[in-house]
Design a protein around this motif. Structure first.
Motif, short mmCIF file in Angstrom:
data_model
loop_
_atom_site.label_atom_id
_atom_site.label_comp_id
_atom_site.label_asym_id
_atom_site.label_seq_id
_atom_site.Cartn_x
_atom_site.Cartn_y
_atom_site.Cartn_z
N VAL A 44 0.71 -1.15 0.07
CA VAL A 44 -0.05 -0.18 0.01
C VAL A 44 0.91 1.25 -0.03
N VAL A 45 0.52 2.10 -1.03
CA VAL A 45 1.29 3.30 -0.98
C VAL A 45 0.76 4.86 -0.81
N HIS A 46 1.33 5.65 -0.24
CA HIS A 46 0.75 6.90 0.05
C HIS A 46 1.53 7.88 -0.68
N VAL A 47 1.01 8.75 -1.83
CA VAL A 47 1.93 9.67 -2.10
C VAL A 47 1.74 10.92 -1.77
N ILE A 48 2.59 11.59 -1.29
CA ILE A 48 2.73 12.87 -0.88
C ILE A 48 3.18 13.95 -1.92
N GLU A 49 2.30 14.47 -2.35
CA GLU A 49 2.31 15.35 -3.60
C GLU A 49 3.20 16.90 -3.41
N LYS A 50 4.49 16.91 -3.95
CA LYS A 50 5.09 18.06 -3.60
C LYS A 50 4.84 19.18 -4.91
N ALA A 51 4.64 20.43 -4.63
CA ALA A 51 4.59 21.42 -5.18
C ALA A 51 5.48 21.80 -6.48
N GLY A 52 6.66 21.24 -6.44
CA GLY A 52 7.66 21.55 -7.31
C GLY A 52 8.22 22.99 -7.38
N GLY A 53 8.38 23.41 -6.28
CA GLY A 53 8.98 24.72 -6.37
C GLY A 53 7.88 25.89 -5.25
N ALA A 54 6.64 25.46 -5.79
CA ALA A 54 5.70 26.46 -5.20
C ALA A 54 5.56 26.01 -3.94
N VAL A 60 5.19 19.03 5.48
CA VAL A 60 5.61 17.46 5.22
C VAL A 60 5.22 16.91 6.30
N GLU A 61 5.25 17.49 7.59
CA GLU A 61 5.17 16.61 8.78
C GLU A 61 3.37 16.29 8.68
N GLN A 62 2.72 17.17 8.48
CA GLN A 62 1.25 17.18 8.26
C GLN A 62 0.71 15.87 7.46
N ARG A 63 1.60 16.12 6.27
CA ARG A 63 1.13 14.98 5.35
C ARG A 63 1.68 13.77 5.67
N GLU A 64 2.72 13.65 6.32
CA GLU A 64 3.20 12.40 6.94
C GLU A 64 2.21 11.80 8.03
N ALA A 65 2.03 12.72 8.75
CA ALA A 65 0.99 12.05 9.93
C ALA A 65 -0.33 11.82 9.14
N ALA A 66 -0.75 12.22 8.18
CA ALA A 66 -2.01 11.81 7.52
C ALA A 66 -1.83 10.37 6.85
N ALA A 67 -0.76 10.39 6.03
CA ALA A 67 -0.49 9.00 5.70
C ALA A 67 -0.30 8.02 6.83
N GLU A 68 0.14 8.28 7.67
CA GLU A 68 0.39 7.20 9.01
C GLU A 68 -1.23 6.78 9.46
N VAL A 85 0.73 -6.85 5.22
CA VAL A 85 0.82 -5.94 4.28
C VAL A 85 1.92 -4.87 4.36
N GLU A 86 2.58 -4.65 3.51
CA GLU A 86 3.59 -3.65 3.30
C GLU A 86 3.13 -1.99 3.14
N THR A 87 3.61 -1.01 3.68
CA THR A 87 3.23 0.28 3.48
C THR A 87 4.35 1.08 2.89
N GLU A 88 4.30 1.88 2.36
CA GLU A 88 5.30 2.92 1.81
C GLU A 88 4.76 4.49 1.54
N VAL A 89 5.46 5.35 1.96
CA VAL A 89 5.37 6.85 1.36
C VAL A 89 6.03 7.03 0.36
N ARG A 90 5.65 7.67 -0.50
CA ARG A 90 6.40 8.16 -1.83
C ARG A 90 6.18 9.69 -1.78
N TYR A 91 7.13 10.28 -2.35
CA TYR A 91 7.06 11.89 -2.66
C TYR A 91 7.39 12.00 -3.97
N GLY A 92 6.54 13.03 -4.46
CA GLY A 92 6.74 13.33 -6.01
C GLY A 92 5.76 14.67 -6.36
N THR A 93 6.28 15.13 -7.47
CA THR A 93 5.43 16.20 -7.87
C THR A 93 4.21 15.67 -8.97
N ASP A 94 4.43 14.44 -9.26
CA ASP A 94 3.29 13.85 -10.11
C ASP A 94 2.80 12.49 -9.39
#
Length: 158
Positions: A44-54, A60-68, A85-94
């Motif tokens: 199971v993956v949760h993607v934390i979308e980064k704004a890419g400069g914006a 990030v802490e709030q988003r990581e808490a939501a992922a947990e 089950v395995e879990t993983e947080v991913r970070y990306g702009t897309d």
């Protein structure tokens, strides 16, 4: 004589993306009975979308808490079906690129998700992600039907 072992099934090692705690509950209630029946082991993956400069919408802490919180719901549901089950947080702009990359890294048999219900506006916004995921994935994408939980995995009331 050759070994006639069946190849792994489509749900043997599925990657299951979740967006929030509520989405995790709904997705897992729909996906986990099928994955358990197939003898699968989901990632199971949760993607934390980064704004890419914006500036990001939340820290990030709030988003990581939501992922947990989402992963806690995933683990609870997995326990109901006896799944490891395995879990993983991913970070990306897309989000789509991050999901596809996670599937490749996990050697996932498929990407399995349950579309989020909601208004036509939500479908318009999330439909692009769904459609891109189907079009851009290098492995099968399983879109699970919208159905009500029939109580599978829950104890009967007596």
């Amino acid at each position: 004589m050759t070994d006639s072992t069946d190849p792994p099934g489509i749900l043997s090692r599925p990657l299951v993306p979740v967006a929030s705690e509520d989405d995790a509950v709904e997705t897992c209630r729909t996906a986990f009975p099928r994955i358990a029946a197939a003898g699968g082991r989901p990632v199971v993956v949760h993607v934390i979308e980064k704004a890419g400069g914006a500036p990001d919408k939340a820290s990030v802490e709030q988003r990581e808490a939501a992922a947990e919180e989402a992963f806690a719901a995933v683990r609870d549901c997995a326990a109901d079906y006896g799944l490891d089950v395995e879990t993983e947080v991913r970070y990306g702009t897309d989000v789509v690129d991050a999901i596809v990359a996670a599937a490749a890294d996990a050697d996932a048999s498929a990407i399995v998700f349950h579309p989020r219900g909601g208004s036509w506006l939500l479908d318009l916004l999330t439909g692009d992600v769904r459609d891109r995921l189907i079009a851009e994935s290098d492995r099968p994408v399983v879109v699970l039907p919208d159905e009500t939980d029939d109580g599978a995995g829950a104890e009967d009331d007596q």
